[in-house]
Design a protein around this motif. Structure first.
Motif, short mmCIF file in Angstrom:
data_model
loop_
_atom_site.label_atom_id
_atom_site.label_comp_id
_atom_site.label_asym_id
_atom_site.label_seq_id
_atom_site.Cartn_x
_atom_site.Cartn_y
_atom_site.Cartn_z
N PHE A 215 0.83 -1.20 0.00
CA PHE A 215 0.00 0.00 0.00
C PHE A 215 0.87 1.25 0.00
N ILE A 218 2.58 1.73 -3.39
CA ILE A 218 1.66 2.22 -4.43
C ILE A 218 1.32 3.69 -4.20
N MET A 219 0.95 4.01 -2.94
CA MET A 219 0.62 5.41 -2.65
C MET A 219 1.84 6.28 -2.84
N ILE A 222 2.15 6.79 -6.62
CA ILE A 222 1.12 7.69 -7.11
C ILE A 222 1.37 9.11 -6.61
N GLN A 226 3.31 12.85 -8.50
CA GLN A 226 2.57 14.12 -8.48
C GLN A 226 3.13 15.09 -7.47
N LEU A 271 1.23 12.11 -17.47
CA LEU A 271 1.67 11.67 -16.15
C LEU A 271 0.83 10.49 -15.67
N PHE A 272 -0.47 10.59 -15.92
CA PHE A 272 -1.38 9.52 -15.53
C PHE A 272 -0.96 8.20 -16.16
N ILE A 275 2.11 6.83 -14.41
CA ILE A 275 1.79 6.27 -13.10
C ILE A 275 1.05 4.96 -13.26
N LEU A 276 0.12 4.92 -14.21
CA LEU A 276 -0.67 3.72 -14.41
C LEU A 276 0.22 2.53 -14.75
N THR A 279 2.33 1.48 -11.79
CA THR A 279 1.50 0.84 -10.77
C THR A 279 1.12 -0.57 -11.19
N PHE B 122 -10.03 -0.67 -9.93
CA PHE B 122 -8.90 -0.04 -10.60
C PHE B 122 -9.23 1.38 -11.05
N MET B 128 -6.84 8.55 -8.66
CA MET B 128 -5.85 9.18 -7.80
C MET B 128 -4.60 9.55 -8.58
N MET B 129 -4.49 9.01 -9.79
CA MET B 129 -3.27 9.26 -10.56
C MET B 129 -3.35 10.52 -11.41
N VAL B 130 -4.47 11.20 -11.37
CA VAL B 130 -4.59 12.43 -12.16
C VAL B 130 -4.37 13.61 -11.22
N PRO B 131 -3.40 14.47 -11.52
CA PRO B 131 -3.11 15.58 -10.61
C PRO B 131 -4.30 16.48 -10.40
N PHE B 197 -9.10 2.23 -0.82
CA PHE B 197 -7.92 1.42 -1.11
C PHE B 197 -7.30 0.90 0.18
N GLN B 201 -7.13 -3.05 1.55
CA GLN B 201 -5.90 -3.78 1.85
C GLN B 201 -5.96 -4.35 3.26
#
Lengths: 293, 319, 431
Positions: A215, A218-219, A222, A226, A271-272, A275-276, A279, B122, B128-131, B197, B201
């Protein structure tokens, strides 16, 4: 048959409150930003101008962007270090000694101290002429670099500052929670079998906290891709020569300072994608390595 | 050659080793703690200094004279009382809503099987990956247009959905929906992928034996969620509560643009007013204001630690 | 299943109750018109704006002014959502950008129809800067030229005569040298003569003073690579780099919110600093030494720049008449009196500004320098349209200040970046 469809229905029901709001307030704006990346918009005029893939074409040709991508990746190098540091610290603090709550609170202080206070203080620490860092180095006979004024040392300076700020924060608390869930009998049994401290760590602790590690990683990925915005915005203004500008700061500048919102959206979605992919790779590897009950 | 008696027995030697280890541990923790606490200390001293002393070199480690008046001066300069109320309402509702809805969703994602489960999860992760910088304006426009939409649909004449709310006919409580309302401050924050998330977990690490037993006893899915999973997730829920509360308390960008009147501002937004424009800020006043803002989070965190430990004991995960 | 649904539905219900509970007032009743005003968020400015609004509402009971404070991003978001505030503060650099996007209402018809209004009461060259293609789009509200503050006690101790309007670059450099000193044996400079800031409102005037220009008149070529500009930049940078009379880049990093360096003046470590009238709010708290202000040194001609803004009316306002009434009040006699009492820059309204700089017994003694400076101050030439190129070009000057470039290289790169940018824009409207 009935049980399965009942379970499915229940599944949707449990998700509904969260999902409905998520669709409206998160998914919809995210979709809007994707749409924006195909336009040129300066926020002040209407309607925005359609440019198709023009923003993405510019993105590929943008040399500044390549530099900022490298900056971002470099500055993420502190994440595994800080994570491991938090784990070690959690192991140390997991002993039944008095005063641990006090220490936990103290270590959490950087997470709640005003950002401005931290940045002004570290700017002073890194001052090349009379800051603490170079003074300490001078005591050992080493001449310190120009830190935040140097294109080579500005990033390492920020990485050090980042590790310091995060080693006692969220990750520590998460790891402490995970450690509490480990049955102490496992350790006792291992010790009786003659396992040393390091072995006990790698064979018992590390696998059993792997969901938390996953976790945090991943966080961290991500968030890390950013990140770097606050330090750049408040402290270094992205300099010198763009050596501390991260992708996130570049996106912000494009959106709100230079009013190229469409280009900023294209950068964000690029960027997405990055990251994708990272991940996903991490996810697949972890399917093998993460130990669930 | 020494006749001095040393630790002859194994247990005594082991005890001495242990004592050294404990001492070493404390020394390490203390040194680390000092570096962590230093900026906090520095922030406090800055809040107690005269403005001129703020940039003295070498820096003044202990403020003298101690200027306590920075605190009341900061309190007077901006409506902190009302901002505290706003921050509290927002943070409490967002935290409660988020923890509750996230745990429901996390239970579904971790235990229930339904079509599209993993793709949907997913999607959560993916958002969360988009600023946030590029989604902020769309959310702003969305919130700003909600009252317009509702008015056109339901009450075109009176524009009721843009109404101002007042408490006790005197205190302005923002609009009903749209910008400058509690709705605007709370709604976007209620639905977070982070909480879902993290809880998913954590739920995945809870052994299934309890559920199997409960199912055999005829417990419903909701019952499992409410009576088994939740109580066993004490640490994770407490952690999520603390972090959500803290994140909401410190949140600056969104409350800044979502509020219009001064009465609706939250605490971090007030801090911005202490920064100078065209001229250097009075750093000491700014620090005093910052201290005023973060005292509650510190308190919450300390209190939260206690419940944290209780939650673990109640969770009964240790054998 | 039912219980679950009930519980799930409880959350939004509770939330709805929470929102509705305070009780619904219907907001404004009666026939009052409400206009919105936006301004920068700052504790002193907020107080002043509220006072101005209170004064206005007393004399105009049928108009209510809603005050919204925030920063540039908030203003952008509001305009993007079609909720532009009726009264908008702007900086001169943004004016053309907003005008070309039809966001401001031209004020000429309001002025013509209004018998009470006299544009001549405002600083004329400021009002002239508010014109775009001949039409007036804003009124000067609150601005300040940059002048030279100095620490009288340090000057006395070094026996250097105070700076005045006859000071040229050589006199200035000489004074700075004599005012820079280190503690004996430490090898470190404890007191500096000056502090150089590379903020965009602090360096262009040296180029102008040296007879150079940053852009040509048509605004399609950058002239920073010309000898006068290079010489000026070299002189400015050498203050820190060669003569060591000013601290280096570190001073820029330590300032929070401001424009670099003046906090050291307040601490008594710097003898002179180039600042605006806005700095006086923090300078007034100085008790450790006496200070005053003088014009910037002369160069081949006098020039300085200014910071601060003008205020305009949103083009799509629903209440143009009322907005004009408020704009008149805000920038005119009523509002400017409040602003000046609160210690801002100079009001655009001349009588209030001239009254504000006369305050016997309170430093600075020569506050009138700012009024005189209005005659020879130029706006920052870096328009919002070209902000991106400017930020990259400014980085060249930052690198110069940090020692990575020579003045020649920095100026040459600066000009090159802009000229390439202008090339790309050829054919599109540039201004």
């Amino acid at each position: 048959m009935k049980a399965r469809s009942r379970e499915a229905l229940a599944g949707y029901g449990f998700i509904l409150p969260n999902c409905a709001g998520f669709m409206l307030f998160t998914l919809l704006p995210v979709g809007a930003s994707l749409l924006l990346s195909f336009y040129q918009w300066d926020l002040l005029s209407w309607p925005p101008k359609f440019v198709g893939l023009g923003n993405y074409a510019d993105l590929v040709r943008d040399e500044h962007f390549r530099q900022y991508c490298w900056n971002t990746v470099f500055m993420m190098s502190g994440i595994p270090i800080s994570m491991f540091g938090s784990l070690l610290l959690a192991v140390v603090m997991n002993q039944k000694l008095p005063g641990m709550t006090f220490f936990k609170t103290v270590y959490f202080l950087p997470s709640i101290t005003s950002g401005i206070a931290i940045y002004v203080l570290w700017a002073w620490i890194y001052n090349p002429d009379f800051g603490l860092m170079n003074w300490l180095l001078a005591q050992s006979g080493v001449e310190g670099p120009r830190w935040l004024e140097s294109t080579t040392w500005s990033k390492p300076a920020l990485v050090i500052m980042g590790i310091w700020g995060s080693v006692g924060g969220v990750d520590l608390v998460l790891y402490l929670a995970a450690l509490q869930g480990i049955d102490p009998q496992l350790y006792e049994a291992a010790e009786m079998d003659g396992a040393g401290a390091w072995q006990r760590f790698w064979k018992i602790t590390w696998p059993l906290v792997s969901p938390t590690t996953f976790f945090i990683l991943i966080m961290g990925i991500i968030g890390g891709f950013q990140g770097g915005f606050d330090t750049a915005y408040i402290m270094t203004h992205g300099g010198p020569a763009g050596s501390t500008t991260t992708v996130s700061y570049y996106i912000y500048n494009n959106a709100y300072e230079w009013l190229h919102m469409g280009y900023a959206a294209a950068l964000a979605w690029f960027l997405f994608l990055v990251i994708l992919i990272v991940t996903l790779v991490n996810w697949f590897f972890s399917q093998r390595l993460v130990h669930y009950e | 050659m020494s006749d001095r008696a040393g630790p002859r027995t194994q247990p005594e030697r082991a005890r001495r080793m242990r004592r050294l280890k404990i001492l070493g541990t404390y020394v390490l923790l203390a040194v680390l703690g000092l570096t962590m606490a230093f900026p906090f200390y520095w922030m406090l001293t800055m809040a107690l200094k005269e403005p001129q002393a703020a940039y003295r070199h070498p820096p003044q480690w202990i403020p003298s004279p101690v200027k306590w008046s920075n605190f009341p001066a900061a309190w007077e300069a901006a409506p902190f009382g009302r901002a505290y109320v706003n921050s509290l309402i927002t943070a409490l509702l967002v935290t409660a809503g988020q923890v509750f809805t996230s745990s429901l969703a996390a239970y579904a994602f971790s235990r229930l099987k339904f079509k599209g489960r993993d793709t949907l999860f997913f999607c959560y992760l993916a958002t969360m990956m988009v600023p946030g910088a590029v989604t902020m304006i769309p959310v702003f426009i969305l919130i700003a247009k909600i009252p317009v939409l509702l008015n056109t649909l339901f009450s075109p004449a009176s524009g009721a959905f843009s109404a101002n709310l007042y408490v006790l006919h005197e205190f302005y409580a923002g609009r009903l929906v749209g910008l400058d309302s509690y709705f605007a401050l709370i709604a976007p924050g209620l639905f977070s992928a982070y909480g879902t998330f993290m809880l998913r977990q954590y739920f995945l690490t809870i052994p299934r034996d309890y559920e199997e037993a409960a199912k055999m006893d005829g417990c419903s899915l909701w019952g499992i969620y409410w009576r088994i999973i939740l109580p066993l997730s004490g640490p994770a829920l407490t952690t999520l509560t603390i972090f959500t509360f803290m994140g909401c308390w410190k949140s600056f960008m969104w409350p800044l643009i979502a509020t219009q009147s001064e009465e609706m501002k939250t605490l971090p937004v007030l801090l911005q007013a202490f920064q100078g424009r065209y001229a250097d800020s009075d750093l000491t006043l700014l620090m005093a204001a910052s201290v005023i803002v973060l005292v509650p989070i510190l308190v919450i965190f300390v209190i939260g630690q206690k419940y944290f430990m209780q939650g673990i004991r109640m969770g009964g995960l240790k054998g | 299943m039912r219980r679950m649904a009930a519980c799930a539905g409880l959350v939004p219900l509770l939330a709805a109750l929470a929102f509705w509970f305070p009780g619904c007032g219907t907001g404004l009743s009666g026939d009052r018109v409400e206009i919105t005003m936006f301004d920068w968020d700052n504790i002193e400015l907020n107080r002043l704006n509220k006072e101005i609004i209170a004064g206005f509402e007393k004399t105009h009971p049928h108009i209510r002014v809603r005050f919204i404070s925030g920063d540039a991003r908030k203003r952008l978001a509001m305009i993007a959502a079609d909720m532009a505030p009726d009264i908008m503060p702007l900086e001169i650099e943004e004016l053309s950008f907003y005008v070309t996007r039809h966001l401001l209402a031209p004020l000429d018809e309001f002025m013509g129809a209004d018998a009470d209004f006299r544009l001549a009461d405002y600083f004329q060259n400021m009002a002239a800067m508010c014109r775009c293609s001949g039409k007036l789009y804003a009124l000067p509200e609150d601005f300040s030229p940059v002048a030279l503050y100095y620490n009288k006690d340090l000057f006395d101790a070094a026996q250097v005569p105070y700076p005045d309007e006859n000071c040229g670059w050589e006199d200035f450099l000489d004074a700075a040298k004599r005012l820079t000193r280190g503690r004996a044996g430490s090898g470190r400079i404890e007191q500096y003569g000056f502090v150089t800031s590379w903020w965009r409102n602090r360096w262009p005037m040296y180029v102008w003073q040296n007879g150079g220009e940053i852009f040509n008149a048509d605004y399609d070529r950058c002239l920073m690579d010309q000898p006068e500009a290079v010489e000026a930049i070299r002189f400015y940078n050498d203050l820190a780099a060669a003569h060591h009379v000013a601290p280096g880049w570190a001073a820029q990093l330590e300032g929070v919110g401001g424009q670099g360096g003046s906090q050291w003046f307040v601490a008594g470590r710097i003898a002179m600093t180039a600042e605006t009238r806005y700095a006086q709010t923090s300078f007034q708290r100085i008790t450790a030494f006496r200070w005053d202000v003088a014009p910037l040194p002369k160069g081949k001609r006098r020039a300085t720049t200014f910071v601060g803004g003008v205020a305009g009316i949103a083009a799509r306002t629903k209440y143009p008449r009322e907005a004009w009434e408020f704009l008149k009040f805000l920038t005119g006699e009523g509002g400017s009196a409040v602003l000046m009492r609160g210690g801002r820059g100079l009001a655009g309204y001349r009588p209030a500004a001239e009254k504000a700089v006369v305050h016997p017994g309170q430093p600075p003694e020569h506050d009138g320098v700012f009024i005189a400076a209005v005659e020879y101050c130029h706006p920052s030439p870096f328009l919002t349209e070209h902000m991106r190129t400017f930020d990259h070009a400014q980085e060249e000057l930052n690198l110069l200040a940090q020692g990575y470039r020579t003045a020649d290289q920095a100026c040459h790169n600066f000009a090159q970046l802009f000229n390439e940018h202008f090339e790309k824009l050829r054919g599109e409207p540039r201004r």
